[in-house]
Structure formats: structure tokens, C-alpha cells
Design a protein around this motif. Structure first.
Motif, PDB file in Angstrom:
ATOM      1  N   VAL A 175      -5.165   2.558 -18.172  1.00  0.00           N
ATOM      2  CA  VAL A 175      -3.898   2.445 -18.860  1.00  0.00           C
ATOM      3  C   VAL A 175      -2.987   3.353 -18.611  1.00  0.00           C
ATOM      4  CG1 VAL A 175      -4.757   1.166 -20.959  1.00  0.00           C
ATOM      5  CG2 VAL A 175      -4.667   3.563 -21.036  1.00  0.00           C
ATOM      6  N   ALA A 176      -3.423   4.472 -17.908  1.00  0.00           N
ATOM      7  CA  ALA A 176      -2.545   5.741 -17.666  1.00  0.00           C
ATOM      8  C   ALA A 176      -2.073   5.064 -16.137  1.00  0.00           C
ATOM      9  CB  ALA A 176      -3.245   6.916 -17.660  1.00  0.00           C
ATOM     10  N   LEU A 177      -2.887   4.703 -15.331  1.00  0.00           N
ATOM     11  CA  LEU A 177      -2.163   4.149 -14.077  1.00  0.00           C
ATOM     12  C   LEU A 177      -1.438   3.179 -14.170  1.00  0.00           C
ATOM     13  CD1 LEU A 177      -5.842   4.333 -12.165  1.00  0.00           C
ATOM     14  CD2 LEU A 177      -3.594   5.625 -11.734  1.00  0.00           C
ATOM     15  N   LEU A 178      -1.755   2.122 -15.248  1.00  0.00           N
ATOM     16  CA  LEU A 178      -0.968   1.113 -15.578  1.00  0.00           C
ATOM     17  C   LEU A 178       0.550   1.663 -15.903  1.00  0.00           C
ATOM     18  CD1 LEU A 178      -0.438  -1.933 -15.502  1.00  0.00           C
ATOM     19  CD2 LEU A 178      -1.238  -2.043 -17.999  1.00  0.00           C
ATOM     20  N   ALA A 179       0.589   2.534 -17.086  1.00  0.00           N
ATOM     21  CA  ALA A 179       1.689   3.170 -17.498  1.00  0.00           C
ATOM     22  C   ALA A 179       2.684   3.787 -16.180  1.00  0.00           C
ATOM     23  CB  ALA A 179       1.497   4.151 -18.617  1.00  0.00           C
ATOM     24  N   ASN A 180       1.884   4.493 -15.413  1.00  0.00           N
ATOM     25  CA  ASN A 180       2.760   5.098 -14.536  1.00  0.00           C
ATOM     26  C   ASN A 180       3.351   4.158 -13.329  1.00  0.00           C
ATOM     27  OD1 ASN A 180       3.369   7.340 -12.583  1.00  0.00           O
ATOM     28  ND2 ASN A 180       2.056   6.538 -11.201  1.00  0.00           N
ATOM     29  N   GLU A 181       2.545   3.100 -13.178  1.00  0.00           N
ATOM     30  CA  GLU A 181       3.023   1.845 -12.269  1.00  0.00           C
ATOM     31  C   GLU A 181       4.262   1.232 -12.934  1.00  0.00           C
ATOM     32  OE1 GLU A 181       3.067   0.581  -9.525  1.00  0.00           O
ATOM     33  OE2 GLU A 181       3.902  -1.342 -10.140  1.00  0.00           O
TER      34      GLU A 181
END
Lengths: 576, 576
Positions: A175-181
Motif C-alpha cells: 500500500v505504501a508503494l501504491l500511495a507513492n505511485e
């Protein structure tokens, strides 16, 4: 510029000490930074963030339940060392793994990576999500090279919320990667900042210019322009962030849900941010975007750098749930104990404005028309003298007497014109004008001019013939009311010093049989003379004391504007 | 200065619009200001606050459950009009009466009093508590004449909490009066602020000077001094606020419980506030005072005025309970949904520092002593060149290369001396020095010098004789490790540009049979030459792009410091 320090070399350590002392509810000191002072009942994946100091509330201000578990705190604008990051990992991990998250800067990447390797070697499962939200630091084709700026917040918040919800490390990382994206930021700057003890600013922007894309440590931007209007800047932000290449994969702006984060870098203040946000919200809505839980304030600063950034965080259902989850840190608190027991409020007591115009005689309507002309002339007179009134006021006051008078008299003249059109008599018209003057001017002078107009109106009425006697009685009543209301006496260096001799003389002359025009002219002469004498006075008790000496030699601006007005009106009466 | 606006005359209205759009969770627009967007199930006494705009979060930022019910929002630095206050009263009262609370300024007193009379005439029970916390605006014998500044917060909070607890108007008024009586503030300023569209600052303080007691609209202070150190300012605050005349009746400082509110006026930033608070907390504790729930941040600002104030709020049991009650507003949130399920955390995983010194041969101890001398000489060399290194770095970086190098090499030299005293061999000593360098310098250069020292140490060991071969192998390994770690190649304008030719030459010369001193001297010459050539290079990919042109003609500061160091060490080796 930074002004308060002891030894520049001690600044960062003392800052950390003060931060912890102020926030023991949330944090405790740990080697290398801070960790939460509480933990939840069940173990969580630990979210460890960090970076250089000087960006508060990034990073330590975001440590607490629902957000980060610890922050490695580097020196000013310098990444924390690997050992610092390692220590914070050691102090925060709970056996379920650690997510490291930080902005994409070479020093941070090196030290966090070394710490990650060390933690793994010590048997702690560890992953990293590097924040890359700054659209101006690399083209869309090299998103992985972009810097991390205020968009840090959305990535950290989502990771912290997932950890608090009990997710495992795989999920927290996902989810952190998704938020960054799905997070994009654009920033501008108007001035740099000076570090404690430094003789030169760390970087600078020419006066009156704006650097587009300037980084939070002064890394260069892409373009430089003149400082735009607030609306133009809002339009620039939204235009660039809604460019096709900056819309995350799989997202269509129309119908999307977005958290906007409007971030002040230090010296751009909340009032300015709200002015910007007014237009940003409008533009996003026009684009068909639904605004969710907007954030306006300071989230990632550079000391007192004058700059501002806008972040758009493009939600999906999962991210929205994580964003809205409660968090409670020194600088970011959301989700309230209250929310259960509240109901939406409406303006149940909304006053219905009494807009009816009282019936008036033709004589009074004629007088009202004349008063309207006078107010309009007053408005022109004040506009001509506004700068000088402001200058006089700046000696002993806050310099806004000219502005306040202008706002007031313009509003009064407009209200009078409207009332006159609708057939108002003198009293109703002066009442409307008085309310508007007081309402729009604000401050002391607005209140007093409201009282003056109202008092005169009461003596003129809506049906009576206007006589020299009713005018002079109205002016006397105004003089008494102002003294009672404002608490000032003659000699206190206020507008009372001009109003009292004016009212007294007008009353005496009219009583002695002079025409209104003649009596008024003489009274105006005395008011002007009395105003000049205020130059020799010390301000009265109501004014700040030590301005006394400073304002000697300068007349009171309130008295000046009053005598200018009555002199001009005297000339009008003489011409009639 | 204020930079972002459209038409100055529209600023206040647009600001209110943006504020409301950003905070619909808490507020709704009402004629004259804002009211809560929610209400609690049972009717409450309504707390109505207000004042001029430009002081955010005062006043509208404090509207929400547990705090105010509405705020009248005047124009910039001008009191709201009586009509505005009246409208907010109308929009918020719930049939249990209204408490008006605001700072003691002539305009506010006039307009709020008029509104109170109008509300009473309309049958709404209404009381007023005027905040008078500013100790510099009138002597203790005339406390009622004092202005209201950041201490507003404590009075509003206590009144709001009492209202939320269901108290009647008598009780809400009583606790608000008590809170005002027990709240004292002292403020200082370093610069003024410029209103939107104004060509001159509203007021100013000479550069390098501090005005004591300057008001939030530029009302004059009592004294002016040079800007003190952070500790001196903290001491001044605490000394004046603990003066006998400023201790509220019935309070003894020793054993008292106090909420300190350290307030930034706009451009004094959080980091500076924390440095101040570190000392303030110490001083209050020394005076026997218990600090309760300290507040450090912005609570009452004047746009971007550089200033700071300290408020002491002297609690009793009743006030403490009201202060700690939950509140949830745009700018003030306390009392968390979380608090039930959290337990105090300790540093359960605290790493035990491995402080043991590995056994070393006499030869390696002798080498370690020599390395210690070298590090100490490096420390002196860097100190002499720190300014120049900073200057070079300011062309293409953030200007802190000199400071970072100094911090790093000083810490490394100290760690080496300590390790040498305890009999460390070359590797252990270099390891300690490397950790300290990396740890204290932070940033990229700290990480890279840590790698260099560590790599060399690995090749020297703790027991082996030191030979020219082991030194040159160590340097070669350092060169490789730095490239691998930092990701830079020769030609990228980094320290690699000096390190690689140095290591290559050293290796070749030593392999060819030169003495270490001769080989080192030649290698240092090449490193210096290579450093000069970096003037003609554009920075590599890792650096911000558009600095490229700017830094042409300037050598890379990392390469410069490396070549200075190896040249100096070469001279030492030749002397030995």
C-alpha cells in the motif's frame, strides 16, 4: 532567516531535546531519533521514517499511533547516518518486520540502505519505500529519480494506517508503494532560508520572482517567473498536476477522489494558503474531481523559506480507508473521539434581514438624495487622502486608518445610493449607511463613524423637514454618543478632539441664528484648527503608552479625516 | 511579507472562503464569520469568539466540538463589526445563552459590546470575557487594560470545555474569567509583516534587534535589545513571567502545575521554538513547576511576522480538567480515540553497544597511534578550509560540505583517540572513526568517508604489520567501495574524480617498488590535478540537473577536500 540558536553546532540536538520535552505524550528519545512513547496491544509492522532536520513536522512530528513508529533525525538538511537509522529500527521493531520510508535523496538512500542491510543481517525483516512525488525533479519517464517532498505525508500515513490495522509487511509495503505511485507534488518558492549561524542564505530567489520546482534544500527549479496572483498560482498548480503524464495509471480525473495537500514551506502563511485553496478547490471541482479531507498547512517545511507546494493524492477505496483511519501524532491528528455523538448543524436561528424601507416624506427623500451625494463626495475625498491618512496612522497606530476609512465610506455611499433609489428618508438612509460603514470598515473608526451617522439620522427622521436646528442637534448627539461609546475625552488625541469643537461651534452658531452653511463653515474651521493642535498631544489612555513620544508632532489621523470631511461638506453647503 | 493575493480588497473574503472549503468537517459559513458544522445532542452555552483576520489559527481555526461554537471574522487586523458578531451569535445560540470572548482591543470591545446589547435586546442571555494576558501592555496594577494575545487560547479552551460539559452560562463565564486571571503572556518580535498589496511593512524592527512586548498589530513594545541567544531569550521569558507581580493570586510557583504555550508569530519556525522550549522546560522545572500538556507551535500569528511569545497558564484542578477535555477543531485537536488501548512503550529492543576492543598487536597499535595523529591533523586542515569548502559547495549543492566535513572529521579524530587509548589496533580504530564520521557528518560525504576509512581498516587488520602494499590495497578497496556505494563514476564531478586517480596511482607506484611516502606524494599530486579538472565538468546524473552550467568553472568540493587531505598526509609521510 533563522534567528534563535545557541551554538549553531548544538542546534539540532537542542531542537530534538525540546521536541521530545514538548511531546512526551507521543514520543520518547531513542538513539538516533525518536520512537513512540506508547505501543498498541498487538504487535505491528514498524514504520520507520526519517531524513534531515529543518523540515518539521517532517519527520519526527509524524510519529504516533496510526502513523510512524519511529523517526531517524539527521542534522540540519543532512540525512541521518546508517547507525542512527539502525538504532531507530532496533528501538521500534516488534517482531513483524520494519518498513523504511523516506524521500529520494542520495544521502538518505545510502544511509537507509546500509541500515536496511544491517537490520536484515541481524535477522529483522526490512523493506524500503522511497518517496518520489516531486514532478519537477525528473520527467515522467524517470519517475524513480524524482525527489520526495510534501507527498511524504500520504505515503507515511497509508503505511502507518496499514500497520495499525494489523497488516503484514508485504501488505504494508504494497500500500505504501501504491500511495507513492498515486501521489504527485509541485512546489514553488519565493525566497530561501538561512541556517542557524550562517551568514548567507542557503539559497535565494530574486525579490518579486518565483522559482518553479525549487527543492526543499534549494535544489534548482525548472523555471523562474514573476510572482503571480494567487489565482494564477492556483491555476498553474492544477494545470501542471492534471497534465496527462501526471495522472497515475488507471485513474480518470473525472469522477476521481483526491486528497489535496497544500503545504506552506515556512513563511507563506495560512491566510495566503486559504486564498490559494479557495481557487484550487474550485478548479478541482470543475475538473470533476471530488475533494476528500483536504489538508492546508505546514507538512514539510524548509525553516522559514517562503514557498508553497500542492500535492494531489489519488485515492482508491483501499487508500481512502487507510487515509481516513485515526492517527494521533505531535503534528497530525485525525479521527476524533467525538465523531459518534455529533449531528450536522444548520443555521437554525438565521436572522431574517429586515429589508423593508420605512415610509418617508418627499422632503426627507430630497434630503436623503442630498446626503447620498455628500457620502459619494466623502468617498472621493477619502480615496484622495487614503495614503496620507495611512502614513499618519503608521506613526502611532497600525497604519490602516486610510484603508479602513476607504472601505467604510465606500460601503456607506453604496448603501445610501441603494436606499435612496428605493425611496428611503434621511434616517433610514443614514442608518443603512451607518451599518455598512461599521460593518465593512471594522476597527474603531468604523464603529465611531457608524455611531455618528446613526445619531444624526435619529435627529433628521424620515418625515420631518430638515432644518439647521435638526442638523446641529444631530451633530451634538453624535459628539456625545462617540464620547460615551469610545471612552475618549478631549485631549486624548482622537477624533473627539475635532468632533467636540465642531459640534459645539455648530450648535452655538445655529442657535445664534446663522445659516447652516455659515455655521458649518466656521465650525469646520475650528475643527481643522483643533486637529492641528493634536500634533502637540500625547495619546490618551486608550492608546499604547510608549507611542506617546513617537507620535508627538503628528496630528491624530482620525481627527484629520473628520476635519477634511467637514471642511469639504462645508464647501458643498456654501455652493448650494 | 505577504506575497499571494488577487485584489487586496478581496483577500479577507477569499481567505474565509478557502478556510471553509478546507474545513467543512468543522465549520460552515455564516453571515459575519463561521459556525460549527455539527452540534452535540444536548444544547450547550454557545461560545462565540472573534477578532481581526491575519492571526490564524486565531480565531476561526478554534471553532469545533469542545472549543468555540462560532467566530466573527473581521477584515485584516480589524475587529469584526457589531453586525458580524450579532449574526454569529444568532447562528450559534442554542437557548442556553452566549459567552463572547475576545482580546482587549478598543475596536473589538466596541463592536462586541454593541452586539451583546443587541443580543440581549433580542432576548438572548449574553456575557463577555475580555482576554488580557499580555504583561507588557500595562502594569500589573492595571491588568484590565492589557491586550489579549496568544493567551486567548487558554480562555477559549476552558470556556468551550465547560460549555461541552453542559455547564450553564454563569459557570462558563466564571471559569473563563478564572482562566484569564491565571494566564500571562510575554512576546518579542524581530520583524514586522506586510499586508497584501501594501508597499510598506505595517511596522518594522531594525535588523539584528528584538522588540520586547511588541503587539500583534505592531503596537509598540517596552524595550529593544540585540537579538539574544535562544537560551537568553528563554531565560528572559521565564524570569519576567515568574516575577512576583505576575504570579496569579493564590498561586505559589513551587509545586504549581502550568500549561506553557510557546507561540510562533509566523516566521519563527518550529525548530527554533523547540530549541527555546528545551531551555524553558528546564527553567520551569528548576523553579519547581510541573509542566502539563505543553503547546509549541502557532496559536496566534501576525501573518509572517518574526516573533515569539510564551504564555503560562496556571492551573487548578478544575481548570486542568477543562484544559485536558477533548477538543477537535481545524487547528486544535486534543484527546484521542486511541488513548484507551495504548500502553507505555520502553526501548525493549535497545541494542547493547558492542564496546569491546579487539586484541591488537603492538605493531598495529603503533600504526593506530599514527593514524590518530593523522586524523587529528585532518581535523585541523578541514577546520582551516571549512569556509572555502562551504563556498564551493554553495555553487552546486546546499553549501554545507564544509560544516559536514568538520563535524565528521572531528568526531572521527575524537573516536580514534579514545580507541587508541584503549589499545585498539588499526582496523578497530578506523572502524570506530568511520562510524563516528558517518554518524556525525550525516549526508553523502559522511557516508562516503565512513566507507573509505572502513575499507582501509579491513586491509590493515588489528594484528598485521602495516606495509605500503596493505595501505595501497586498502585505498584501492576504498575507491571501489565508494563507487559501488555512491553510484558515481569518474567524470560525474564527485569525490570519485579525485579518489580513483589517487588509488590507481598509489597502487601502481607501490607495485613498482616506490616507498609509501614517494608513491603517496605522487598519487596526491595526480589527485589534485584531477580535482582541478573537475572545474570543467558538468555534474553527473545524481546531481540536480540545472546546476550544471552554474557549477562550471568551480571544482567539486568533495574532490577538493579529498585532495587537500591526501596532500597534507603525503607531507606527513615524507617528514616521518
Amino acid at each position: 532567516m533563522t534567528r534563535l540558536w545557541n551554538e549553531p553546532a548544538d542546534f539540532a540536538n537542542e531542537m530534538v531535546d525540546g521536541f521530545i520535552r514538548a511531546n512526551t505524550k507521543w514520543v520518547r528519545k531513542t538513539s538516533g531519533g525518536v520512537a513512540r512513547s506508547t505501543r498498541s496491544e498487538s504487535p505491528e509492522v514498524a514504520v520507520v521514517i526519517g531524513g534531515g532536520s529543518g523540515h518539521y513536522p517532517a519527520f519526527a512530528g509524524l510519529v504516533g499511533p496510526g502513523l510512524a513508529h519511529g523517526a531517524a533525525m539527521g542534522n540540519l538538511f543532512a540525512s541521518p547516518s546508517a547507525r542512527q537509522v539502525e538504532s531507530v529500527i532496533q528501538a521500534t521493531h516488534q517482531g513483524r518486520g520494519v518498513l523504511l520510508s523516506y524521500g529520494n535523496y542520495a544521502g538518505d538512500v545510502m544511509h537507509f540502505s546500509t541500515a536496511q542491510n544491517a537490520a536484515r543481517a541481524a535477522g529483522i525483516e526490512c523493506r524500503s519505500v522511497v518517496v518520489t512525488d516531486d514532478i519537477f525533479s525528473a520527467p515522467p519517464t524517470h519517475k524513480e529519480k524524482r525527489r520526495g517532498i510534501a507527498g511524504d505525508l500520504t505515503v507515511f500515513k497509508v503505511a502507518g494506517a496499514a500497520a495499525a490495522a494489523g497488516h503484514d509487511l508485504d501488505n504494508v509495503e504494497r500500500v505504501a508503494l501504491l500511495a507513492n505511485e498515486r501521489t504527485r507534488t509541485m512546489g514553488v518558492a519565493f525566497s530561501g532560508c538561512t541556517l542557524p549561524g550562517a551568514s548567507e542564505p542557503l539559497f535565494s530567489v530574486p525579490e518579486g520572482r518565483m522559482a518553479i520546482g525549487l527543492g526543499i534544500h534549494g535544489e534548482p527549479g525548472l523555471e523562474e517567473t514573476d510572482v503571480p496572483t494567487a489565482n494564477e498560482l492556483s491555476e498553474l498548480f492544477v494545470e501542471r498536476l492534471l497534465a496527462e503524464a501526471e495522472i497515475p495509471d488507471g485513474v480518470t480525473p473525472q469522477g476521481a477522489r483526491v486528497v489535496p495537500v497544500l503545504n506552506g514551506l515556512g513563511s507563506v502563511k495560512n491566510e495566503e494558503l486559504f486564498v490559494l485553496f479557495s481557487r484550487i478547490a474550485e478548479l478541482l471541482e470543475t475538473a470533476g474531481i471530488t475533494i476528500v479531507d483536504p489538508q492546508v498547512g505546514e507538512f514539510c517545511t524548509s525553516f522559514d523559506m517562503a514557498g508553497v507546494s500542492l500535492t494531489l493524492f489519488w485515492l482508491n477505496d483501499e487508500l481512502e480507508e487507510l487515509w481516513n483511519a485515526p492517527a494521533n501524532t505531535p503534528a497530525f491528528r485525525t479521527g476524533s473521539a467525538h465523531s459518534g455523538s455529533l449531528i450536522a448543524a444548520e443555521d437554525e436561528n438565521a436572522a431574517v434581514a429586515d429589508d423593508a424601507i420605512a415610509e418617508a416624506s418627499v422632503a426627507s427623500q430630497t434630503a436623503a438624495a442630498r446626503i447620498t451625494t455628500m457620502l459619494s463626495a466623502m468617498s472621493n475625498l477619502v480615496a484622495e487622502n487614503a495614503d496620507e491618512l495611512g502614513r499618519l496612522d503608521s506613526v502611532a497606530g497600525d497604519g490602516d486608518h486610510g484603508i479602513g476609512m476607504q472601505r467604510g465610506v465606500n460601503a456607506a455611499a453604496a448603501a445610501a445610493a441603494k436606499a435612496a433609489e428605493r425611496g428611503a428618508g434621511a434616517q433610514t438612509l443614514l442608518n443603512r449607511a451607518a451599518d455598512e460603514w461599521s460593518d465593512r470598515a471594522g476597527g474603531t473608526s468604523g464603529a465611531l463613524w457608524g455611531v455618528i451617522l446613526k445619531s444624526i439620522g435619529e435627529h433628521l427622521g424620515d418625515t420631518a423637514e430638515i432644518t439647521a436646528g435638526s442638523v446641529s442637534a444631530g451633530v451634538s448627539a453624535a459628539s456625545d454618543a462617540v464620547m460615551a461609546y469610545g471612552g475618549a475625552a478631549v485631549g486624548d488625541k482622537t477624533l473627539v478632539d475635532a468632533l467636540v469643537p465642531f459640534a459645539t461651534s455648530l450648535h452655538e452658531r445655529v442657535a445664534a441664528g446663522d445659516s447652516l452653511a455659515a455655521a458649518w463653515a466656521e465650525a469646520a474651521r475650528l475643527a481643522t484648527h483643533a486637529t492641528e493642535r493634536t500634533s502637540d498631544m500625547m495619546p490618551g489612555l486608550g492608546r499604547a503608552r510608549s507611542h506617546g513620544e513617537k507620535s508627538l508632532g503628528t496630528p491624530d489621523p482620525g481627527a484629520v479625516s473628520l476635519s477634511l470631511i467637514v471642511t469639504m461638506l462645508g464647501a458643498q453647503l456654501a455652493d448650494a
